[in-house]
Motif scaffolding. Structure first.
Motif, mmCIF file in Angstrom:
data_model
loop_
_atom_site.group_PDB
_atom_site.id
_atom_site.type_symbol
_atom_site.label_atom_id
_atom_site.label_comp_id
_atom_site.label_asym_id
_atom_site.label_seq_id
_atom_site.Cartn_x
_atom_site.Cartn_y
_atom_site.Cartn_z
ATOM 1 N N ILE A 178 0.802 -1.232 0.000
ATOM 2 C CA ILE A 178 0.000 0.000 0.000
ATOM 3 C C ILE A 178 0.834 1.281 0.000
ATOM 4 C CG2 ILE A 178 -2.023 -1.072 1.045
ATOM 5 C CD1 ILE A 178 -1.120 -0.053 3.747
ATOM 6 N N GLY A 179 2.156 1.156 0.042
ATOM 7 C CA GLY A 179 3.018 2.336 -0.063
ATOM 8 C C GLY A 179 3.149 3.168 1.189
ATOM 9 N N THR A 180 2.696 2.668 2.332
ATOM 10 C CA THR A 180 2.802 3.406 3.594
ATOM 11 C C THR A 180 4.264 3.579 3.995
ATOM 12 O OG1 THR A 180 0.724 2.415 4.314
ATOM 13 C CG2 THR A 180 2.091 3.418 6.022
ATOM 14 N N PHE A 181 4.619 4.785 4.446
ATOM 15 C CA PHE A 181 5.967 5.055 4.942
ATOM 16 C C PHE A 181 6.182 4.295 6.242
ATOM 17 C CE2 PHE A 181 8.804 7.465 7.740
ATOM 18 C CZ PHE A 181 9.913 7.638 6.942
ATOM 19 N N LEU A 182 7.249 3.495 6.299
ATOM 20 C CA LEU A 182 7.576 2.724 7.497
ATOM 21 C C LEU A 182 8.812 3.254 8.209
ATOM 22 C CD1 LEU A 182 7.093 -0.873 6.032
ATOM 23 C CD2 LEU A 182 5.452 0.459 7.386
ATOM 24 N N GLY A 183 9.693 3.949 7.479
ATOM 25 C CA GLY A 183 10.943 4.432 8.050
ATOM 26 C C GLY A 183 12.025 4.392 6.988
ATOM 27 N N TRP A 184 13.229 4.017 7.391
ATOM 28 C CA TRP A 184 14.318 3.922 6.419
ATOM 29 C C TRP A 184 15.301 2.823 6.784
ATOM 30 C CZ3 TRP A 184 18.873 4.733 8.890
ATOM 31 C CH2 TRP A 184 18.972 5.710 9.890
ATOM 32 N N PHE A 185 16.070 2.426 5.758
ATOM 33 C CA PHE A 185 17.161 1.478 5.933
ATOM 34 C C PHE A 185 18.447 2.112 5.443
ATOM 35 C CE2 PHE A 185 13.726 -1.496 6.311
ATOM 36 C CZ PHE A 185 14.222 -2.486 7.142
ATOM 37 N N GLU A 186 19.530 1.684 6.056
ATOM 38 C CA GLU A 186 20.878 2.144 5.702
ATOM 39 C C GLU A 186 21.702 0.929 5.294
ATOM 40 O OE1 GLU A 186 24.739 3.838 8.239
ATOM 41 O OE2 GLU A 186 22.816 3.504 9.238
ATOM 42 N N PHE A 187 22.521 1.118 4.264
ATOM 43 C CA PHE A 187 23.505 0.118 3.885
ATOM 44 C C PHE A 187 24.586 0.893 3.149
ATOM 45 C CE2 PHE A 187 25.100 -3.697 1.610
ATOM 46 C CZ PHE A 187 25.155 -4.573 2.674
ATOM 47 N N ARG A 188 25.475 1.532 3.933
ATOM 48 C CA ARG A 188 26.411 2.485 3.339
ATOM 49 C C ARG A 188 27.842 2.102 3.647
ATOM 50 N NH1 ARG A 188 28.752 5.631 7.065
ATOM 51 N NH2 ARG A 188 27.758 5.607 9.092
ATOM 52 N N PRO A 189 28.736 2.405 2.687
ATOM 53 C CA PRO A 189 30.157 2.135 2.930
ATOM 54 C C PRO A 189 30.683 2.977 4.088
ATOM 55 C CG PRO A 189 29.734 2.626 0.604
ATOM 56 C CD PRO A 189 28.488 2.955 1.362
ATOM 57 N N LEU A 190 31.529 2.393 4.926
ATOM 58 C CA LEU A 190 32.132 3.159 6.012
ATOM 59 C C LEU A 190 33.092 4.209 5.461
ATOM 60 C CD1 LEU A 190 32.831 0.502 8.786
ATOM 61 C CD2 LEU A 190 30.927 2.088 8.572
ATOM 62 N N ASP A 191 33.680 3.914 4.317
ATOM 63 C CA ASP A 191 34.566 4.844 3.623
ATOM 64 C C ASP A 191 33.905 5.180 2.290
ATOM 65 O OD1 ASP A 191 36.496 6.014 1.953
ATOM 66 O OD2 ASP A 191 38.128 4.818 2.773
ATOM 67 N N ASP A 192 33.653 6.458 2.044
ATOM 68 C CA ASP A 192 32.977 6.890 0.819
ATOM 69 C C ASP A 192 33.674 6.431 -0.457
ATOM 70 O OD1 ASP A 192 30.628 8.126 1.469
ATOM 71 O OD2 ASP A 192 31.245 10.125 0.810
ATOM 72 N N HIS A 193 34.942 6.052 -0.352
ATOM 73 C CA HIS A 193 35.714 5.684 -1.541
ATOM 74 C C HIS A 193 36.046 4.204 -1.614
ATOM 75 C CE1 HIS A 193 35.991 9.931 -2.400
ATOM 76 N NE2 HIS A 193 36.329 10.115 -1.143
ATOM 77 N N ASP A 194 35.427 3.390 -0.737
ATOM 78 C CA ASP A 194 35.725 1.961 -0.721
ATOM 79 C C ASP A 194 34.458 1.187 -0.351
ATOM 80 O OD1 ASP A 194 36.711 -0.582 -0.447
ATOM 81 O OD2 ASP A 194 38.296 -0.061 0.959
ATOM 82 N N PRO A 195 33.890 0.421 -1.288
ATOM 83 C CA PRO A 195 32.618 -0.263 -1.025
ATOM 84 C C PRO A 195 32.748 -1.593 -0.282
ATOM 85 C CG PRO A 195 33.326 -0.758 -3.243
ATOM 86 C CD PRO A 195 34.366 0.185 -2.658
ATOM 87 N N VAL A 196 33.942 -1.945 0.151
ATOM 88 C CA VAL A 196 34.178 -3.289 0.682
ATOM 89 C C VAL A 196 33.526 -3.515 2.051
ATOM 90 C CG1 VAL A 196 35.993 -4.863 1.471
ATOM 91 C CG2 VAL A 196 36.268 -3.627 -0.666
ATOM 92 N N VAL A 197 33.528 -2.507 2.920
ATOM 93 C CA VAL A 197 32.944 -2.650 4.261
ATOM 94 C C VAL A 197 31.763 -1.702 4.374
ATOM 95 C CG1 VAL A 197 33.348 -2.498 6.742
ATOM 96 C CG2 VAL A 197 35.206 -3.226 5.224
ATOM 97 N N VAL A 198 30.601 -2.253 4.717
ATOM 98 C CA VAL A 198 29.393 -1.437 4.819
ATOM 99 C C VAL A 198 28.748 -1.579 6.193
ATOM 100 C CG1 VAL A 198 28.885 -1.558 2.340
ATOM 101 C CG2 VAL A 198 27.875 -3.215 3.905
ATOM 102 N N GLU A 199 27.980 -0.565 6.527
ATOM 103 C CA GLU A 199 27.228 -0.565 7.784
ATOM 104 C C GLU A 199 25.736 -0.588 7.483
ATOM 105 O OE1 GLU A 199 27.121 1.862 11.966
ATOM 106 O OE2 GLU A 199 27.517 3.016 10.146
ATOM 107 N N PRO A 200 25.041 -1.603 7.963
ATOM 108 C CA PRO A 200 23.588 -1.620 7.818
ATOM 109 C C PRO A 200 22.941 -0.922 9.004
ATOM 110 C CG PRO A 200 24.305 -3.683 8.767
ATOM 111 C CD PRO A 200 25.543 -2.833 8.581
ATOM 112 N N GLY A 201 21.712 -0.515 8.828
ATOM 113 C CA GLY A 201 20.958 0.079 9.916
ATOM 114 C C GLY A 201 19.536 0.337 9.464
#
Length: 197
Positions: free
Chosen positions: A75-98
């Protein structure tokens, strides 16, 4: 707008400025932000000038955002957000979820579903080698989500908080999942979700 990822019940899509009011309501729920800032309220200006730019940021190494709006797929209801971002903006190898979900979405398995799907996508499509997450030691709900998403306990530790909040005296915990561990355990830890993009 094309979703970044879809699961059985969730659609994760890029943020837009139209999400400002949803973010304001989310960050003004003291229970939602209890383990983040002690439940202190925020202002519309803080959302507009600090929160939204962070959520709209595209890390150059990944070719995609690090934060996504979470909506109910049906139904498209807003639930919140998820994060899955690299700890280093220039290196995608290690990421932090949230994640940060509104209270109406608590206790329904959305946090685990989204976290598993993001870990799967990162480890199979985005070149991620290690997923690592931290939370306050007393935040038992988030710790359960990490465990259900397949992350393994790494360590407990303490650090200086600029402004201590209730429970911070018990320290932090770190959980992680490497590509090697995922390959070994994926049969039960990370079922293959439906995904786009």
């Amino acid at each position: 707008m094309r979703p970044f990822l879809e699961t059985v019940r969730l659609t994760l899509r890029p943020f837009t400025e139209a999400d400002t009011d949803h973010l304001l309501a989310l960050d003004n729920d003291a229970e939602v932000t209890r383990f983040i800032n002690g439940g202190r309220p925020t202002t519309h200006e803080a959302i507009r000038s600090r929160t939204l730019p962070r959520l709209l940021h595209d890390p150059p190494c990944s070719g995609t955002r690090g934060f996504w709006t979470a909506e109910d797929r049906g139904i498209g209801t807003f639930l919140g957000w998820f994060e899955f971002r690299p700890l280093d903006d220039h290196d995608p190898v290690v990421v932090e979820p949230g994640y940060r979900l509104n209270r109406a979405a608590w206790g329904r398995g959305y946090a685990t579903e989204g976290s598993k799907a993001l870990a799967h996508k990162g480890l199979t499509e985005l070149g991620v080698e290690r997923v690592t997450a931290n939370t306050m030691a007393v935040n038992t709900r988030s710790r359960r989500v990490m465990e259900k998403a397949g992350l393994l306990f790494v360590r407990g530790y303490t650090e200086d908080w600029p402004e201590a909040i209730e429970g911070s005296e018990h320290g932090e915990v770190e959980y992680a999942l490497t590509r090697e561990e995922w390959e070994r355990f994926r049969g039960y830890a990370l079922p293959h979700p439906s995904s786009n993009g």
